[in-house]
Design a protein around this motif. Structure first.
Motif, short mmCIF file in Angstrom:
data_model
loop_
_atom_site.label_atom_id
_atom_site.label_comp_id
_atom_site.label_asym_id
_atom_site.label_seq_id
_atom_site.Cartn_x
_atom_site.Cartn_y
_atom_site.Cartn_z
N GLU A 1 0.85 -1.19 0.00
CA GLU A 1 0.00 0.00 0.00
C GLU A 1 0.89 1.25 0.00
O GLU A 1 2.03 1.21 0.47
CB GLU A 1 -0.88 0.05 1.26
CG GLU A 1 -1.68 -1.20 1.55
CD GLU A 1 -2.19 -1.24 2.98
OE1 GLU A 1 -2.03 -0.22 3.71
OE2 GLU A 1 -2.73 -2.28 3.38
N ASP B 1 -0.27 6.64 3.74
CA ASP B 1 -1.33 7.63 3.87
C ASP B 1 -0.74 8.84 4.60
O ASP B 1 -0.58 8.84 5.81
CB ASP B 1 -2.50 7.05 4.66
CG ASP B 1 -3.69 8.00 4.72
OD1 ASP B 1 -3.49 9.23 4.63
OD2 ASP B 1 -4.83 7.52 4.90
N ARG C 1 -2.89 10.50 7.59
CA ARG C 1 -2.90 9.84 8.90
C ARG C 1 -1.49 9.71 9.47
O ARG C 1 -1.31 9.66 10.69
CB ARG C 1 -3.54 8.45 8.78
CG ARG C 1 -5.03 8.47 8.54
CD ARG C 1 -5.62 7.07 8.54
NE ARG C 1 -5.04 6.25 7.49
CZ ARG C 1 -4.68 4.98 7.62
NH1 ARG C 1 -4.85 4.37 8.78
NH2 ARG C 1 -4.16 4.32 6.61
#
Length: 403
Positions: free
Chosen positions: A311, A314, A317
């Motif tokens: 992934e 992010d 976050r």
């Protein structure tokens, strides 16, 4: 570049045992190093063990590996250490000067695994002695990367990375084809809050943050993994270890922690180093480099793993990676101040004085304050590193008290 200088003695292919000193022997990396040594069938001889305050474990380790010297960083604990070693023939010493002196004793390799900025002076002492360093303290390169690498090149010694990510890169980076490297990709487990929402992260407790899904590490490193600050620090470390520009360094979240890092080449090849998440593998590789020895770890069975997933980070976050990248671009004292502020912030979170999101926020505010006060500049000497470190700690402490 990590692979500077000469290779140390090669006990795996004959000759005397490789002589080692372990800095931070009672920490997570130190314990794993002792375990690797005890399973290595006499390939290594331990000269000195250095630890902080865990006297019982330090003495037990020293006896188990038949070390010549055991050192505690706390001068008040000299008596208890000497008593614990009574009758063993192992010398005892204590205090910061004794730690640095132990690091500078002539051996083949020093395992540098003291956590935090405290590991910088003894690591530099080992380099100045001309000793190959197995580097498990990322803060040395974050705080003083240019100084450390310059010292290693001047002494023509090797720095062998021990962090699983940098060890992985080290194993698949083709030094002769450095100009053909398109990207160095560090993998991150994502930590315990990988699937948490921003609201859940905002209320995270120290107990939750310390529950890492894959790795067994010390408290500070585990919290850094939860914020992903560790991955930002590793970006800075990789910049100093490998001949790639900042824009060719990437981070990829890989929850299984099987692929430890990757190197992408211009021809489209993507080389990865894989293994079970066990620090004894990169430790064994570092200790035995340029050869390989057996390590007491489970073997990776891909048919049992079944699936590997990846992934993007992010950034909303987990803003710490971008924060570290920004500090790396600024260079000089920026990364030193960042590291100092992070150590203060992590301690404040663990003691319940600030909430989890404030860790990264406190580091960002410290850097902003440093820029406003014109404190971001080059660091050319160790004294300037310590001055920047002290400044970062003072500002972060003040800001934490105001939260």
């Amino acid at each position: 570049m990590a692979q500077t200088g000469r290779a140390p003695a090669d006990p795996a292919h004959g000759g005397d045992p490789k002589r080692l000193t372990i800095l931070g022997s009672t920490g997570s990396i130190g314990r794993s190093t002792v375990d690797v040594i005890r399973h290595a069938d006499g390939a290594f001889a331990v000269d000195a063990l250095v630890a902080n305050a865990n006297i019982a474990e330090l003495a037990a380790q020293a006896k188990a590996v038949n070390a010549r010297l055991a050192v505690t960083a706390d001068p008040a604990l000299y008596g208890p250490l000497k008593d614990a070693l009574a009758g063993s023939g192992i010398e005892a010493a204590a205090g910061e000067a004794a730690v640095v002196e132990a690091a500078g004793r002539p051996v083949d390799m020093v395992m540098a695994s003291i956590v935090g900025a405290a590991g910088l002076a003894p690591t530099l002492a080992a380099i100045e002695q001309g000793t190959t360093v197995a580097l498990a303290n990322k803060e040395c390169l974050v705080c003083a990367g240019e100084l450390v690498i310059a010292a290693a090149e001047r002494k023509r010694i090797g720095i062998v990375p021990v962090d699983s990510e940098h060890s992985a890169v080290f194993q698949v980076f083709e030094t002769g084809n450095a100009d053909a490297v398109a990207r160095v990709i560090l993998t991150a487990s994502g930590g315990p809050f990988r699937t948490f929402s921003r609201e859940e992260i905002a209320s995270a407790t120290p107990e939750q943050a310390l529950r890492h899904p894959n790795w067994s590490m010390g408290q500070k490193v585990t919290i850094d993994s939860a914020t992903l600050m560790n991955k930002g620090l590793e970006l800075i470390e990789a910049f100093h270890l490998f001949p790639v520009d900042e824009d060719r360094l990437d981070v990829l979240v890989h929850p299984q922690s099987i692929v430890h890092s990757l190197v992408e080449y211009r021809d489209g090849s993507l080389l990865a180093q894989m293994g079970v998440p066990d620090m004894r593998t990169p430790i064994a590789y570092a200790l035995s480099w340029p050869r390989r020895i057996s390590a007491p770890v489970e073997r990776l069975r891909l048919e049992e793993v079944g699936q590997l997933t990846f992934e993007a980070v992010d950034g909303e976050r987990f803003p710490s990676v971008a924060l570290c990248r920004s500090a790396l671009r600024r260079g000089g004292s920026a990364t030193t101040i960042l590291n100092a502020a992070n150590e203060i912030a992590v301690a404040a979170f663990l003691s319940g004085r600030i909430p989890f999101p404030a860790i990264t926020g406190l580091v960002a505010d410290t850097l902003e304050r440093a820029e406003g006060e014109a404190m971001l500049g080059p660091v050319a000497t160790l004294d300037e590193v310590w001055a920047a470190d002290a400044y970062g700690r003072r500002i972060a402490t003040d800001l934490a008290g105001a939260l």
